[in-house]
Design a protein around this motif. Structure first.
Motif, short mmCIF file in Angstrom:
data_model
loop_
_atom_site.label_atom_id
_atom_site.label_comp_id
_atom_site.label_asym_id
_atom_site.label_seq_id
_atom_site.Cartn_x
_atom_site.Cartn_y
_atom_site.Cartn_z
N PRO A 11 0.83 -1.20 0.00
CA PRO A 11 0.00 0.00 0.00
C PRO A 11 0.87 1.26 0.00
O PRO A 11 1.91 1.30 0.66
CB PRO A 11 -0.80 -0.11 1.31
N ALA A 12 0.42 2.25 -0.74
CA ALA A 12 1.12 3.52 -0.82
C ALA A 12 0.24 4.63 -0.28
O ALA A 12 -0.93 4.74 -0.66
CB ALA A 12 1.47 3.83 -2.27
N VAL A 13 0.80 5.41 0.62
CA VAL A 13 0.15 6.63 1.08
C VAL A 13 0.69 7.76 0.21
O VAL A 13 1.90 7.94 0.13
CB VAL A 13 0.49 6.92 2.55
N VAL A 14 -0.21 8.46 -0.44
CA VAL A 14 0.21 9.53 -1.35
C VAL A 14 -0.12 10.86 -0.69
O VAL A 14 -1.27 11.15 -0.38
CB VAL A 14 -0.50 9.39 -2.70
N GLN A 15 0.94 11.62 -0.46
CA GLN A 15 0.83 12.81 0.37
C GLN A 15 1.31 14.03 -0.42
O GLN A 15 2.33 13.95 -1.11
CB GLN A 15 1.74 12.59 1.60
N ASP A 16 0.59 15.13 -0.30
CA ASP A 16 1.05 16.37 -0.92
C ASP A 16 2.39 16.77 -0.31
O ASP A 16 2.50 16.85 0.92
CB ASP A 16 0.01 17.48 -0.71
N MET A 24 -4.47 10.18 -1.34
CA MET A 24 -5.07 8.89 -1.70
C MET A 24 -4.24 7.74 -1.12
O MET A 24 -3.11 7.95 -0.68
CB MET A 24 -5.21 8.73 -3.22
N VAL A 25 -4.84 6.57 -1.13
CA VAL A 25 -4.13 5.33 -0.82
C VAL A 25 -4.36 4.41 -2.01
O VAL A 25 -5.49 4.27 -2.48
CB VAL A 25 -4.67 4.67 0.47
N ALA A 26 -3.28 3.83 -2.52
CA ALA A 26 -3.41 2.90 -3.64
C ALA A 26 -2.33 1.85 -3.51
O ALA A 26 -1.50 1.92 -2.59
CB ALA A 26 -3.30 3.64 -4.97
N TYR A 27 -2.34 0.87 -4.40
CA TYR A 27 -1.44 -0.27 -4.27
C TYR A 27 -0.46 -0.34 -5.43
O TYR A 27 -0.80 -0.05 -6.57
CB TYR A 27 -2.24 -1.57 -4.17
N LEU A 28 0.77 -0.73 -5.08
CA LEU A 28 1.80 -0.95 -6.09
C LEU A 28 2.27 -2.39 -6.03
O LEU A 28 2.49 -2.92 -4.93
CB LEU A 28 3.02 -0.05 -5.83
#
Lengths: 124, 124
Positions: A11-16, A24-28
């Motif tokens: 899981p990736a936490v995507v932060q400004d 957002m949270v998405a998966y790699l």
């Protein structure tokens, strides 16, 4: 990264990168991770579509990676990014996390307005 | 929340409510989510130990919930918390994300010092 732990995904936490807002949270999967590092643009693995995709490939709203942090177990990552177009959510809001769960159970919108109209962006 | 999508679990981004720093990522099942809302303290589901646990139950470093945000698909949540003891990571660092992945592939520590000594905290 440890991709074995969670069905090949991390899981990736995507932060400004400037405000620290979680967008957002998405998966790699491994390939998405490698493509992201090579290109400097966020790539994800879609579980529903079973394919690699680049964020912004339809909308043009790509995410430019500024910094990558990894956690103590190497099974999650934080990506600090610059969001082209100003909004990460496919609904047009800046963040996917634009609703607060109130103690009552109600959901209230935390953003004042959408950044873009999804009907326009995704019909092009 | 949509617990069906990911084997009964929802990933939680745990963020310092003042600084916005991402402290950890962990998973909640339905019961953990309900206990967290009822008590105001973060509860998680451990996949490796197959059980519900409260953060801080051993160390005393509980996490007090200030705000809960949910994402557009209702399959991820951000918890803004106050970290008692000042550190969320079992290694003693403030954040589990205390290492930067450099373009070279090297990992460099981003925090200047540990907040606590895990050997002391977890031996009590």
């Amino acid at each position: 990264m440890d991709f074995a732990k969670f069905h090949g995904l991390v899981p990736a936490v995507v932060q400004d990168h400037q405000t620290g807002e979680v967008l957002m949270v998405a998966y790699l999967n491994r390939e998405a991770f490698e493509r992201t590092r090579e290109t400097g643009r966020m790539h994800y693995y879609s579980r529903s579509r079973n394919k690699l995709w680049m964020k912004g490939e339809t909308s043009g709203h790509v995410q430019e990676v500024q910094e990558i942090l990894v956690d103590c177990d190497l099974d999650a990552a934080v990506f600090k990014i610059r969001q082209v177009g100003g909004a990460a959510c496919h609904t047009g809001y800046r963040s996917c996390f634009h609703r607060r769960l109130e103690p009552s159970g109600e959901l209230t919108i935390t953003e004042t307005a959408k950044v873009f109209d999804p009907a326009q962006v995704y019909s092009q």
